[in-house]
Design an enzyme around this catalytic site. Structure first.
Site, PDB file in Angstrom:
ATOM      1  N   LYS A 286       1.079  -1.479  -0.064  1.00  0.00           N
ATOM      2  CA  LYS A 286       0.201  -0.253  -0.037  1.00  0.00           C
ATOM      3  C   LYS A 286       1.126   1.218   0.059  1.00  0.00           C
ATOM      4  O   LYS A 286       0.342   2.196   0.658  1.00  0.00           O
ATOM      5  CB  LYS A 286      -1.152  -0.002   1.450  1.00  0.00           C
ATOM      6  CG  LYS A 286      -1.596  -1.414   1.088  1.00  0.00           C
ATOM      7  CD  LYS A 286      -2.670  -0.975   1.529  1.00  0.00           C
ATOM      8  CE  LYS A 286      -3.911  -2.481   2.030  1.00  0.00           C
ATOM      9  NZ  LYS A 286      -4.658  -2.247   1.216  1.00  0.00           N
ATOM     10  N   CYS A 287       1.842   1.128  -0.388  1.00  0.00           N
ATOM     11  CA  CYS A 287       2.589   2.178  -0.146  1.00  0.00           C
ATOM     12  C   CYS A 287       2.878   3.722  -2.118  1.00  0.00           C
ATOM     13  O   CYS A 287       2.270   2.315  -3.066  1.00  0.00           O
ATOM     14  CB  CYS A 287       3.833   1.933   0.183  1.00  0.00           C
ATOM     15  SG  CYS A 287       5.530   2.844  -0.854  1.00  0.00           S
ATOM     16  N   GLY A 288       2.502   4.830  -1.589  1.00  0.00           N
ATOM     17  CA  GLY A 288       2.382   4.839  -2.852  1.00  0.00           C
ATOM     18  C   GLY A 288       3.422   4.573  -4.378  1.00  0.00           C
ATOM     19  O   GLY A 288       3.314   5.231  -5.396  1.00  0.00           O
ATOM     20  N   MET A 289       4.676   4.200  -3.890  1.00  0.00           N
ATOM     21  CA  MET A 289       5.494   4.157  -4.768  1.00  0.00           C
ATOM     22  C   MET A 289       5.463   2.396  -4.888  1.00  0.00           C
ATOM     23  O   MET A 289       6.470   1.933  -5.435  1.00  0.00           O
ATOM     24  CB  MET A 289       6.395   4.265  -4.223  1.00  0.00           C
ATOM     25  CG  MET A 289       6.773   5.696  -3.995  1.00  0.00           C
ATOM     26  SD  MET A 289       6.755   6.414  -5.062  1.00  0.00           S
ATOM     27  CE  MET A 289       7.201   7.855  -5.043  1.00  0.00           C
ATOM     28  N   THR A 290       4.999   1.729  -4.534  1.00  0.00           N
ATOM     29  CA  THR A 290       4.405   0.098  -4.768  1.00  0.00           C
ATOM     30  C   THR A 290       4.808   0.007  -6.339  1.00  0.00           C
ATOM     31  O   THR A 290       5.055  -0.950  -6.666  1.00  0.00           O
ATOM     32  CB  THR A 290       3.070  -0.279  -3.804  1.00  0.00           C
ATOM     33  OG1 THR A 290       3.415  -0.081  -2.722  1.00  0.00           O
ATOM     34  CG2 THR A 290       2.898  -1.861  -4.776  1.00  0.00           C
TER      35      THR A 290
END
Ligand SMILES: *[C@@H]1O[C@H](CO)[C@@H](O)[C@H](O)[C@H]1NC(C)=O
Length: 176
Positions: A44-48
């Site tokens: 769920k990381c913006g950078m996933t």
């Protein structure tokens, strides 16, 4: 004398045993002779998205034997220690990664990478001479390269994009 935890003071990653997403023990010596890219991941990381996309690209390009040398394997370890961005169960994580990104590299059991309860693998990886990095993993998607002898030889900040490791990977594969 490997226990489930692996050797107390491992000399290479091959002395370490981890668990897959189903809880089965996986002896990292199974990866002997390969170049390993070890990453702590989060769903769920913006950078996933960008990280998985580039990891897939690297994997597809280097996983098979290239020019008669053993290829690259990527080992992904979900971790919920950064912004609680990996809250799901092992099953949910694997399903997310497999359906959304079609990743073919293994996703292991969720672990801790920092602190007392850090997995033996991360204790080993962080033990190297990484002065500028300090001891702790900074965030999701920190990256380590392990050479064909099971030694952690390169460490990268989470902000380093997977594709920018290509040169180093080729070198370790003996392709440069
Ligand atoms: C991967 O994740 C890190 C940390 O969240 C981020 O800084 C980076 O921009 C992401 N994307 C790529 C392509 O590296």
């Amino acid at each position: 004398m490997a226990s489930v935890e692996g050797a107390k003071d491992p000399e290479s990653v091959y002395a370490i045993i981890v668990k897959d997403a189903k809880g089965n023990s996986v002896d990292l010596s199974n990866y002997r002779g390969k170049v390993l890219l070890i990453v702590n991941v989060a769903s769920k990381c913006g950078m996933t998205n960008s990280n998985y996309t580039e990891l897939n690209e690297l994997h597809n390009k280097y996983k098979d034997k290239v020019f008669c040398v053993a290829g690259l394997e990527i080992l992904a370890f979900p971790c919920n220690q950064f912004g609680e961005e990996e809250p799901g169960t092992n099953n949910e994580i694997t399903e997310f990664v497999c359906t959304r990104f079609h990743s073919e590299f293994p996703i292991f059991e969720k672990i801790e990478v920092n602190g007392e309860n850090a997995s033996p693998l991360y204790k080993f990886l962080k033990k190297g001479k990484w002065e500028i990095f300090g001891d702790d993993i900074q965030w999701n998607f920190a990256k380590f390269l392990v050479d064909k002898n099971g030694q952690a030889v390169e460490r990268y900040y989470p902000t380093t994009s997977p594709l920018s490791l290509e040169r180093d990977i080729r070198k370790l594969l003996g392709m440069s």
